[in-house]
Scaffold this active site. Structure first.
Site, PDB file in Angstrom:
ATOM      1  CB  VAL A  33     -65.420 -41.943 -23.088  1.00  0.00           C
ATOM      2  CG1 VAL A  33     -65.849 -41.353 -24.414  1.00  0.00           C
ATOM      3  CG2 VAL A  33     -63.890 -41.835 -22.929  1.00  0.00           C
TER       4      VAL A  33
ATOM      5  CG  HIS B 268     -67.914 -37.802 -28.132  1.00  0.00           C
ATOM      6  ND1 HIS B 268     -67.062 -36.740 -27.976  1.00  0.00           N
ATOM      7  CD2 HIS B 268     -68.772 -37.440 -29.126  1.00  0.00           C
ATOM      8  CE1 HIS B 268     -67.399 -35.766 -28.828  1.00  0.00           C
ATOM      9  NE2 HIS B 268     -68.428 -36.171 -29.524  1.00  0.00           N
TER      10      HIS B 268
ATOM     11  CG  ASN C 103     -62.130 -23.703 -21.326  1.00  0.00           C
ATOM     12  OD1 ASN C 103     -60.917 -23.754 -21.168  1.00  0.00           O
ATOM     13  ND2 ASN C 103     -62.769 -24.514 -22.158  1.00  0.00           N
TER      14      ASN C 103
HETATM   15  C1  BJW Z   1     -60.251 -26.862 -18.386  1.00  0.00           C
HETATM   16  C2  BJW Z   1     -59.505 -27.432 -17.334  1.00  0.00           C
HETATM   17  C3  BJW Z   1     -59.947 -27.195 -16.019  1.00  0.00           C
HETATM   18  C4  BJW Z   1     -58.550 -27.973 -19.180  1.00  0.00           C
HETATM   19  N1  BJW Z   1     -61.043 -26.444 -15.824  1.00  0.00           N
HETATM   20  N2  BJW Z   1     -61.329 -26.109 -18.167  1.00  0.00           N
HETATM   21  C5  BJW Z   1     -68.312 -29.887 -39.187  1.00  0.00           C
HETATM   22  C6  BJW Z   1     -67.223 -29.080 -39.454  1.00  0.00           C
HETATM   23  C7  BJW Z   1     -65.929 -29.603 -39.369  1.00  0.00           C
HETATM   24  C8  BJW Z   1     -65.701 -30.931 -39.046  1.00  0.00           C
HETATM   25  C9  BJW Z   1     -66.794 -31.728 -38.785  1.00  0.00           C
HETATM   26  C10 BJW Z   1     -68.065 -31.207 -38.855  1.00  0.00           C
HETATM   27  N3  BJW Z   1     -68.941 -32.213 -38.524  1.00  0.00           N
HETATM   28  C11 BJW Z   1     -68.225 -33.319 -38.272  1.00  0.00           C
HETATM   29  C12 BJW Z   1     -66.922 -33.057 -38.426  1.00  0.00           C
HETATM   30  C13 BJW Z   1     -65.800 -34.012 -38.242  1.00  0.00           C
HETATM   31  C14 BJW Z   1     -65.429 -34.250 -36.800  1.00  0.00           C
HETATM   32  C15 BJW Z   1     -64.983 -32.929 -36.189  1.00  0.00           C
HETATM   33  O1  BJW Z   1     -65.690 -32.275 -35.484  1.00  0.00           O
HETATM   34  N4  BJW Z   1     -63.716 -32.569 -36.437  1.00  0.00           N
HETATM   35  C16 BJW Z   1     -63.156 -31.330 -35.912  1.00  0.00           C
HETATM   36  C17 BJW Z   1     -62.056 -31.668 -34.907  1.00  0.00           C
HETATM   37  C18 BJW Z   1     -62.646 -30.526 -37.063  1.00  0.00           C
HETATM   38  N5  BJW Z   1     -66.519 -34.843 -36.048  1.00  0.00           N
HETATM   39  C19 BJW Z   1     -66.769 -36.123 -36.108  1.00  0.00           C
HETATM   40  O2  BJW Z   1     -66.115 -36.873 -36.809  1.00  0.00           O
HETATM   41  C20 BJW Z   1     -67.918 -36.662 -35.266  1.00  0.00           C
HETATM   42  N6  BJW Z   1     -68.764 -37.453 -36.087  1.00  0.00           N
HETATM   43  C21 BJW Z   1     -69.624 -36.911 -36.956  1.00  0.00           C
HETATM   44  O3  BJW Z   1     -69.875 -35.732 -37.000  1.00  0.00           O
HETATM   45  O4  BJW Z   1     -70.207 -37.834 -37.778  1.00  0.00           O
HETATM   46  C22 BJW Z   1     -71.052 -37.399 -38.832  1.00  0.00           C
HETATM   47  C23 BJW Z   1     -71.687 -38.650 -39.416  1.00  0.00           C
HETATM   48  C24 BJW Z   1     -73.056 -38.664 -39.588  1.00  0.00           C
HETATM   49  C25 BJW Z   1     -73.654 -39.813 -40.128  1.00  0.00           C
HETATM   50  C26 BJW Z   1     -72.866 -40.914 -40.454  1.00  0.00           C
HETATM   51  C27 BJW Z   1     -71.518 -40.898 -40.262  1.00  0.00           C
HETATM   52  C28 BJW Z   1     -70.911 -39.748 -39.739  1.00  0.00           C
HETATM   53  C29 BJW Z   1     -67.402 -37.599 -34.184  1.00  0.00           C
HETATM   54  C30 BJW Z   1     -66.530 -36.927 -33.189  1.00  0.00           C
HETATM   55  C31 BJW Z   1     -65.951 -37.960 -32.224  1.00  0.00           C
HETATM   56  C32 BJW Z   1     -64.950 -37.366 -31.254  1.00  0.00           C
HETATM   57  N7  BJW Z   1     -64.270 -38.410 -30.581  1.00  0.00           N
HETATM   58  C33 BJW Z   1     -63.316 -38.075 -29.528  1.00  0.00           C
HETATM   59  C34 BJW Z   1     -62.710 -39.387 -28.994  1.00  0.00           C
HETATM   60  C35 BJW Z   1     -63.753 -40.114 -28.134  1.00  0.00           C
HETATM   61  C36 BJW Z   1     -63.283 -41.455 -27.699  1.00  0.00           C
HETATM   62  C37 BJW Z   1     -62.111 -41.423 -26.735  1.00  0.00           C
HETATM   63  O5  BJW Z   1     -62.111 -40.719 -25.720  1.00  0.00           O
HETATM   64  O6  BJW Z   1     -61.172 -42.140 -27.013  1.00  0.00           O
HETATM   65  O7  BJW Z   1     -64.013 -37.380 -28.490  1.00  0.00           O
HETATM   66  S1  BJW Z   1     -62.060 -36.933 -30.040  1.00  0.00           S
HETATM   67  C38 BJW Z   1     -62.040 -36.022 -28.541  1.00  0.00           C
HETATM   68  O8  BJW Z   1     -62.524 -34.662 -28.773  1.00  0.00           O
HETATM   69  C39 BJW Z   1     -63.070 -36.696 -27.629  1.00  0.00           C
HETATM   70  C40 BJW Z   1     -63.702 -35.517 -26.963  1.00  0.00           C
HETATM   71  O9  BJW Z   1     -64.979 -35.867 -26.442  1.00  0.00           O
HETATM   72  C41 BJW Z   1     -63.763 -34.503 -28.071  1.00  0.00           C
HETATM   73  C42 BJW Z   1     -63.890 -33.075 -27.583  1.00  0.00           C
HETATM   74  O10 BJW Z   1     -62.791 -32.680 -26.859  1.00  0.00           O
HETATM   75  P1  BJW Z   1     -62.966 -31.831 -25.512  1.00  0.00           P
HETATM   76  O11 BJW Z   1     -63.735 -32.627 -24.551  1.00  0.00           O
HETATM   77  O12 BJW Z   1     -63.475 -30.499 -25.844  1.00  0.00           O
HETATM   78  O13 BJW Z   1     -61.471 -31.793 -24.968  1.00  0.00           O
HETATM   79  P2  BJW Z   1     -60.258 -30.803 -25.385  1.00  0.00           P
HETATM   80  O14 BJW Z   1     -59.021 -31.441 -24.930  1.00  0.00           O
HETATM   81  O15 BJW Z   1     -60.363 -30.436 -26.808  1.00  0.00           O
HETATM   82  O16 BJW Z   1     -60.544 -29.490 -24.568  1.00  0.00           O
HETATM   83  C43 BJW Z   1     -60.417 -29.455 -23.154  1.00  0.00           C
HETATM   84  C44 BJW Z   1     -60.794 -28.062 -22.703  1.00  0.00           C
HETATM   85  O17 BJW Z   1     -60.811 -28.029 -21.297  1.00  0.00           O
HETATM   86  C45 BJW Z   1     -59.815 -26.966 -23.159  1.00  0.00           C
HETATM   87  O18 BJW Z   1     -60.573 -25.883 -23.695  1.00  0.00           O
HETATM   88  C46 BJW Z   1     -59.111 -26.540 -21.878  1.00  0.00           C
HETATM   89  O19 BJW Z   1     -58.795 -25.157 -21.839  1.00  0.00           O
HETATM   90  C47 BJW Z   1     -60.137 -26.868 -20.841  1.00  0.00           C
HETATM   91  N8  BJW Z   1     -59.637 -27.213 -19.510  1.00  0.00           N
HETATM   92  N9  BJW Z   1     -58.451 -28.110 -17.850  1.00  0.00           N
HETATM   93  C48 BJW Z   1     -61.696 -25.916 -16.900  1.00  0.00           C
HETATM   94  N10 BJW Z   1     -59.303 -27.698 -14.956  1.00  0.00           N
END
Ligand code: BJW
Length: 266
Positions: A104, A120, A214
């Protein structure tokens, strides 16, 4: 894969018509933006339930906005790093390209990416809960918390919280592209948040060459044709060939007024 092993990606990119990249917080980590998971991640320090759900905002909009105001101040000082630049470079050398980002922070756009969907949302946009209007907002820090719309309605960050639907058009575009691309790169995401986390396996099933970059193994690693472990800012420029180009930091001035011209890179 070790850095010395030859990568077939170069050849694949040369032949590909359609190239997709999925990014997560790790791509911005070297710019100084905190990731979410892991020991240095935001969710290690803060509870997602208190800050990143619609219920949390209904309960305490001031607390949520204070957290977002802090993050906006932090991100405002950050600049794109070589991984962002490599992705913008890849867009220019690809016939058809889509960057699918979960981030974001707006750093991809600053680096020059244009063919992009933000799954997101964007921390530099706000949405009025009364009139539904979405506007850009670069106030750092915010003059009043919680901020209000001209109509008097409460504003919220235009980001996607847990339990909320992703923007349908962006999501459809991402799924369509994943199903039809020949190369799919996954950079800096833990690949645990759905529905974004499903995109790499969909692309792989439909025949795309899947490459991951990663720091550590993720659920994507066993599926990937190539997995490169290390910093995206080191690995990606080499993989796509942008390391032969120079970029001026003045190319990345972003906000009308930033508190400081310094990068907050560590
Ligand atoms: C490096 C590095 C370097 C570090 N070089 N690498 C199915 C199964 C289970 C659960 C669900 C499902 N479907 C939906 C869900 C629920 C939920 C979900 O997925 N939960 C799981 C956690 C279990 N999903 C949702 O709720 C989503 N909504 C949805 O599905 O709605 C359905 C619906 C339909 C119709 C009506 C109503 C509902 C929404 C998800 C929203 C996520 N929001 C956030 C916050 C955004 C706002 C903000 O920033 O404040 O998004 S949470 C956070 O996680 C953020 C990120 O975009 C997202 C992903 O994280 P990301 O980017 O992967 O970061 P990290 O920290 O996890 O990983 C970083 C990586 O980088 C690591 O691997 C490091 O090793 C690596 N790294 N330095 C290379 N230098």
């Amino acid at each position: 894969m070790s850095p010395d092993e030859p990568s077939a990606l170069w050849e694949r990119l040369a032949q590909a018509q359609r190239v997709a990249v999925l990014t997560g917080a790790g791509v911005s980590a070297e710019s100084g933006v905190p990731t979410f998971r892991g020991t240095d991640g935001l969710w290690h320090q803060y509870r997602a339930e208190d800050l990143a759900t619609p219920e949390a905002f209904r309960r305490d909009s001031r607390l949520v906005w204070e957290w977002y105001d802090w993050r906006r101040q932090l991100i405002a000082k950050c600049r794109p790093n070589p991984a962002h630049i490599a992705i913008a470079f890849l867009e220019r050398r690809s016939a058809e390209f889509l960057l699918i980002t979960q981030n974001v922070d707006g750093l991809h756009r600053l680096a020059g990416s244009t063919r992009m969907v933000e799954l997101h949302g964007n921390i530099w946009r706000v949405r009025c809960l009364e009139d539904g209007k979405t506007t850009e907002n670069f106030d750092v820090p915010l003059p009043a918390i919680p901020p209000r719309c001209d109509c008097g309605g409460l504003l919220r960050p235009d980001v996607i919280w847990f339990g909320e639907a992703l923007p349908p058009e962006a999501l459809q575009e991402a799924f369509d592209f994943a199903e039809s691309c020949e190369v799919f790169l996954v950079v800096g995401t833990s690949a645990v948040v759905q529905p974004a986390a499903s995109l790499p396996s969909i692309a792989r099933r439909r025949g795309a060459y899947l490459v991951e970059v990663n720091l550590e193994p993720t659920p994507i690693t066993p599926l990937a044709h190539e997995s490169h472990h290390g910093k995206a800012g080191d690995i990606l420029p080499r993989l796509v060939g942008s390391d032969n180009f120079e970029f001026r930091t003045s190319d990345f001035e972003m906000f009308p007024a930033t508190p400081s011209g310094d990068s907050c890179s560590p």
